[in-house]
Design a protein around this motif. Structure first.
Motif, mmCIF file in Angstrom:
data_model
loop_
_atom_site.group_PDB
_atom_site.id
_atom_site.type_symbol
_atom_site.label_atom_id
_atom_site.label_comp_id
_atom_site.label_asym_id
_atom_site.label_seq_id
_atom_site.Cartn_x
_atom_site.Cartn_y
_atom_site.Cartn_z
ATOM 1 N N GLN A 178 -22.262 61.237 -21.675
ATOM 2 C CA GLN A 178 -21.200 60.305 -21.289
ATOM 3 C C GLN A 178 -20.239 60.934 -20.289
ATOM 4 O OE1 GLN A 178 -18.958 58.710 -24.559
ATOM 5 N NE2 GLN A 178 -17.408 57.794 -23.268
ATOM 6 N N HIS A 179 -19.894 62.204 -20.512
ATOM 7 C CA HIS A 179 -18.885 62.855 -19.668
ATOM 8 C C HIS A 179 -19.530 63.784 -18.641
ATOM 9 C CE1 HIS A 179 -15.522 61.146 -21.863
ATOM 10 N NE2 HIS A 179 -16.158 61.435 -22.980
ATOM 11 N N GLY A 191 -15.628 58.976 -10.709
ATOM 12 C CA GLY A 191 -16.375 58.942 -11.959
ATOM 13 C C GLY A 191 -17.762 58.360 -11.802
ATOM 14 N N GLY A 192 -17.860 57.276 -11.057
ATOM 15 C CA GLY A 192 -19.157 56.656 -10.833
ATOM 16 C C GLY A 192 -20.102 57.560 -10.058
ATOM 17 N N GLN A 193 -19.572 58.291 -9.078
ATOM 18 C CA GLN A 193 -20.398 59.223 -8.313
ATOM 19 C C GLN A 193 -20.868 60.375 -9.196
ATOM 20 O OE1 GLN A 193 -17.543 60.088 -5.227
ATOM 21 N NE2 GLN A 193 -18.387 58.520 -3.842
ATOM 22 N N ARG A 194 -20.004 60.889 -10.053
ATOM 23 C CA ARG A 194 -20.402 61.981 -10.955
ATOM 24 C C ARG A 194 -21.525 61.531 -11.880
ATOM 25 N NH1 ARG A 194 -14.505 64.014 -13.138
ATOM 26 N NH2 ARG A 194 -13.510 64.137 -11.095
ATOM 27 N N GLN A 195 -21.435 60.310 -12.372
ATOM 28 C CA GLN A 195 -22.472 59.848 -13.289
ATOM 29 C C GLN A 195 -23.807 59.708 -12.580
ATOM 30 O OE1 GLN A 195 -23.515 60.169 -16.121
ATOM 31 N NE2 GLN A 195 -22.163 58.841 -17.302
ATOM 32 N N ARG A 196 -23.796 59.290 -11.339
ATOM 33 C CA ARG A 196 -25.048 59.182 -10.587
ATOM 34 C C ARG A 196 -25.630 60.564 -10.285
ATOM 35 N NH1 ARG A 196 -24.383 55.373 -5.557
ATOM 36 N NH2 ARG A 196 -22.137 55.533 -5.833
ATOM 37 N N ILE A 197 -24.753 61.546 -10.051
ATOM 38 C CA ILE A 197 -25.228 62.915 -9.843
ATOM 39 C C ILE A 197 -25.831 63.453 -11.137
ATOM 40 C CG2 ILE A 197 -24.538 65.285 -9.302
ATOM 41 C CD1 ILE A 197 -24.612 63.325 -6.902
ATOM 42 N N ALA A 198 -25.196 63.167 -12.264
ATOM 43 C CA ALA A 198 -25.737 63.597 -13.562
ATOM 44 C C ALA A 198 -27.119 62.997 -13.790
ATOM 45 C CB ALA A 198 -24.783 63.195 -14.682
ATOM 46 N N LEU A 199 -27.297 61.755 -13.363
ATOM 47 C CA LEU A 199 -28.595 61.104 -13.512
ATOM 48 C C LEU A 199 -29.627 61.754 -12.588
ATOM 49 C CD1 LEU A 199 -30.190 58.885 -14.872
ATOM 50 C CD2 LEU A 199 -29.330 57.283 -13.178
ATOM 51 N N ALA A 200 -29.230 62.071 -11.365
ATOM 52 C CA ALA A 200 -30.145 62.746 -10.435
ATOM 53 C C ALA A 200 -30.553 64.106 -10.991
ATOM 54 C CB ALA A 200 -29.473 62.906 -9.069
ATOM 55 N N ARG A 201 -29.617 64.822 -11.595
ATOM 56 C CA ARG A 201 -29.941 66.132 -12.181
ATOM 57 C C ARG A 201 -30.960 65.986 -13.309
ATOM 58 N NH1 ARG A 201 -25.281 69.710 -14.893
ATOM 59 N NH2 ARG A 201 -25.443 68.024 -16.414
ATOM 60 N N ALA A 202 -30.785 64.947 -14.139
ATOM 61 C CA ALA A 202 -31.726 64.717 -15.239
ATOM 62 C C ALA A 202 -33.112 64.361 -14.713
ATOM 63 C CB ALA A 202 -31.205 63.609 -16.147
ATOM 64 N N LEU A 237 -36.169 59.361 -20.350
ATOM 65 C CA LEU A 237 -34.786 59.552 -19.936
ATOM 66 C C LEU A 237 -33.869 58.979 -21.013
ATOM 67 C CD1 LEU A 237 -32.880 60.470 -17.618
ATOM 68 C CD2 LEU A 237 -33.037 58.129 -16.725
ATOM 69 N N LEU A 238 -32.965 59.813 -21.531
ATOM 70 C CA LEU A 238 -32.030 59.406 -22.573
ATOM 71 C C LEU A 238 -30.612 59.463 -22.018
ATOM 72 C CD1 LEU A 238 -33.517 61.412 -25.600
ATOM 73 C CD2 LEU A 238 -34.109 59.112 -24.817
ATOM 74 N N LEU A 239 -29.841 58.403 -22.266
ATOM 75 C CA LEU A 239 -28.477 58.327 -21.740
ATOM 76 C C LEU A 239 -27.528 57.961 -22.879
ATOM 77 C CD1 LEU A 239 -30.546 56.483 -19.624
ATOM 78 C CD2 LEU A 239 -28.672 57.115 -18.113
ATOM 79 N N ASP A 240 -26.548 58.812 -23.129
ATOM 80 C CA ASP A 240 -25.608 58.595 -24.220
ATOM 81 C C ASP A 240 -24.315 57.996 -23.679
ATOM 82 O OD1 ASP A 240 -24.294 58.587 -26.620
ATOM 83 O OD2 ASP A 240 -24.009 60.751 -26.742
ATOM 84 N N GLU A 241 -24.115 56.702 -23.897
ATOM 85 C CA GLU A 241 -22.933 55.981 -23.392
ATOM 86 C C GLU A 241 -22.689 56.353 -21.929
ATOM 87 O OE1 GLU A 241 -20.666 53.976 -25.217
ATOM 88 O OE2 GLU A 241 -20.974 54.489 -27.316
ATOM 89 N N PHE A 280 -21.892 54.956 -19.209
ATOM 90 C CA PHE A 280 -20.806 54.371 -18.423
ATOM 91 C C PHE A 280 -19.514 54.252 -19.221
ATOM 92 C CE2 PHE A 280 -24.737 51.972 -16.905
ATOM 93 C CZ PHE A 280 -25.087 52.980 -16.024
ATOM 94 N N GLY A 281 -19.485 54.853 -20.402
ATOM 95 C CA GLY A 281 -18.349 54.673 -21.304
ATOM 96 C C GLY A 281 -17.034 55.204 -20.777
ATOM 97 N N ALA A 282 -17.085 56.228 -19.916
ATOM 98 C CA ALA A 282 -15.855 56.840 -19.420
ATOM 99 C C ALA A 282 -15.385 56.238 -18.100
ATOM 100 C CB ALA A 282 -16.066 58.350 -19.251
ATOM 101 N N LEU A 283 -16.033 55.178 -17.653
ATOM 102 C CA LEU A 283 -15.742 54.608 -16.338
ATOM 103 C C LEU A 283 -14.924 53.327 -16.443
ATOM 104 C CD1 LEU A 283 -19.313 55.060 -14.815
ATOM 105 C CD2 LEU A 283 -17.346 56.584 -14.557
ATOM 106 N N ASP A 284 -14.257 52.995 -15.343
ATOM 107 C CA ASP A 284 -13.500 51.748 -15.282
ATOM 108 C C ASP A 284 -14.456 50.556 -15.334
ATOM 109 O OD1 ASP A 284 -11.166 53.148 -15.044
ATOM 110 O OD2 ASP A 284 -11.134 53.061 -12.843
ATOM 111 N N ALA A 285 -13.936 49.414 -15.768
ATOM 112 C CA ALA A 285 -14.770 48.229 -15.983
ATOM 113 C C ALA A 285 -15.521 47.820 -14.725
ATOM 114 C CB ALA A 285 -13.904 47.074 -16.484
ATOM 115 N N SER A 286 -14.856 47.819 -13.568
ATOM 116 C CA SER A 286 -15.509 47.370 -12.332
ATOM 117 C C SER A 286 -16.619 48.331 -11.924
ATOM 118 C CB SER A 286 -14.479 47.250 -11.207
ATOM 119 O OG SER A 286 -13.852 48.500 -10.964
#
Length: 346
Positions: free
Chosen positions: A81-82, A139-150, A158-162, A164-170
């Protein structure tokens, strides 16, 4: 890669996190583990990954028993998530990390690593940020980088734990569709944990609803929503109105044309969009329009229904914006209801 979980149980002291879980996920599915906090969904995800050990049961990946295998031997990518990005490394080095720490016999040379990393960064549409550090990203860019690393280590699952939970609604909304499109392109078996029902329904091809360590229902988003297996699923997935027969006049329900079960304690669960509103012909109608909320193209109408001498009951209905305008209703107007469909539970 297909996943089969057989009789998985996990306790933390006296607390039963998972109880005798049986779950089959075909290859290529995008599956949401959905449920309230503490229902066991993250524990189940970590057991699949090998980050937690089940007290009992077995995990089969493509028919092979991986229960006792280390996390590094399961061919699984995990996105937290983070993000869990290395702050002292650039975006490029973060994505390359999994490739560089492979055993020497399986480690690509730097030229191949560079080609693969740039290809992955292009896939997540962030190659232009390859020389930035995580603190310089949104935050959105970091999550996409985390996905690229995985994805860099070419996981079979591929397992994803929440995710988008730490991101803004939009940002969450944008990334949901992005993840769904990415999954269609890669077709890697994926499981993500969420407590957000809208997120699960929008992104997943299959939804697994959990509560108190038990699977309540598994199916497509349409199956889960339209044909809930029990009271918990009906109430947890979307909004529902409850009509207790022993507290209502059955005559009122019969006017809707519903087939009412004979059981005196049966409860009708009715989705807001399955309630039709018309202006009351009878000025003594017990149903009064209390308020409404604009939900974009939909209007959610809040109704009060007097039931005998008991307290008023709130009923919610939904309809398209244009239909609501045509009814020309005001607060305090009396209306009549027609229920198109109901699910019955004891």
């Amino acid at each position: 890669m297909s996943i089969l979980l057989s009789h998985i149980s996990k306790n933390f002291g006296d607390f039963s996190a998972l109880h005798n879980i049986d779950l089959e996920i075909p290859e290529g599915e995008l599956v949401a583990l959905l449920g309230p906090s503490g229902c066991g969904k993250t524990t189940l995800l970590r057991i699949i990954a090998g980050l937690e050990q089940a007290d009992s049961g077995n995990i089969f990946l493509n028919g092979e028993d991986k229960t006792s295998h280390h996390v590094s031997e399961r061919g699984i990518g995990f996105v937290f998530q983070h993000y869990a990005l290395f702050r002292h490394m650039t975006v490029f080095d973060n994505v390359a990390f999994g490739l560089r720490v492979k055993k020497k016999a399986h480690r690509p040379n730097e030229a191949i690593i560079a080609k693969k990393v740039h290809a992955l960064l292009e896939l997540v549409q962030l190659d232009w940020l390859h020389d930035r550090f995580p603190d310089q990203l949104s935050g959105g860019q970091r999550q996409r980088i985390a996905l690229a690393r995985a994805l860099a280590v070419e996981p079979s699952v591929l397992l994803l734990d929440e995710p988008f939970g730490a991101l803004d609604a939009s940002v969450r909304k944008d990334l949901r569709q992005w993840l769904r499109n990415l999954h269609h392109e890669l077709n890697v078996t994926s499981i993500f944990v969420t407590h957000d029902q809208e997120e699960a329904m929008e992104v997943a091809s299959q939804v697994v609803v959990l509560n108190k360590g038990h699977i309540q229902q598994q199916g497509s988003p349409a199956e889960i929503y339209d044909y809930p297996a029990n009271v918990f699923v009906s109430k947890f997935i979307g909004q529902t109105n409850e009509f207790h027969l022993h507290r209502h006049t059955s005559d009122w329900l019969k006017q809707t044309g519903l087939n009412i079960p004979e059981e005196s304690d049966a409860i009708a669960h009715v989705r807001p969009h399955d309630i039709e509103i018309i202006k009351a012909v009878d000025e003594n109608s017990p149903i009064i329009l209390k308020d409404w909320q604009h939900l974009g193209a939909l209007i959610r109408v809040e109704l009060t229904k007097k039931l005998h001498e008991t307290e008023p009951k709130t009923v919610y209905a939904e309809m398209p914006n244009e239909q609501f305008k045509r009814l020309d209703l005001n607060r305090g107007d009396r209306v009549e209801l027609k229920i198109r469909q109901a699910h019955w539970f004891n």
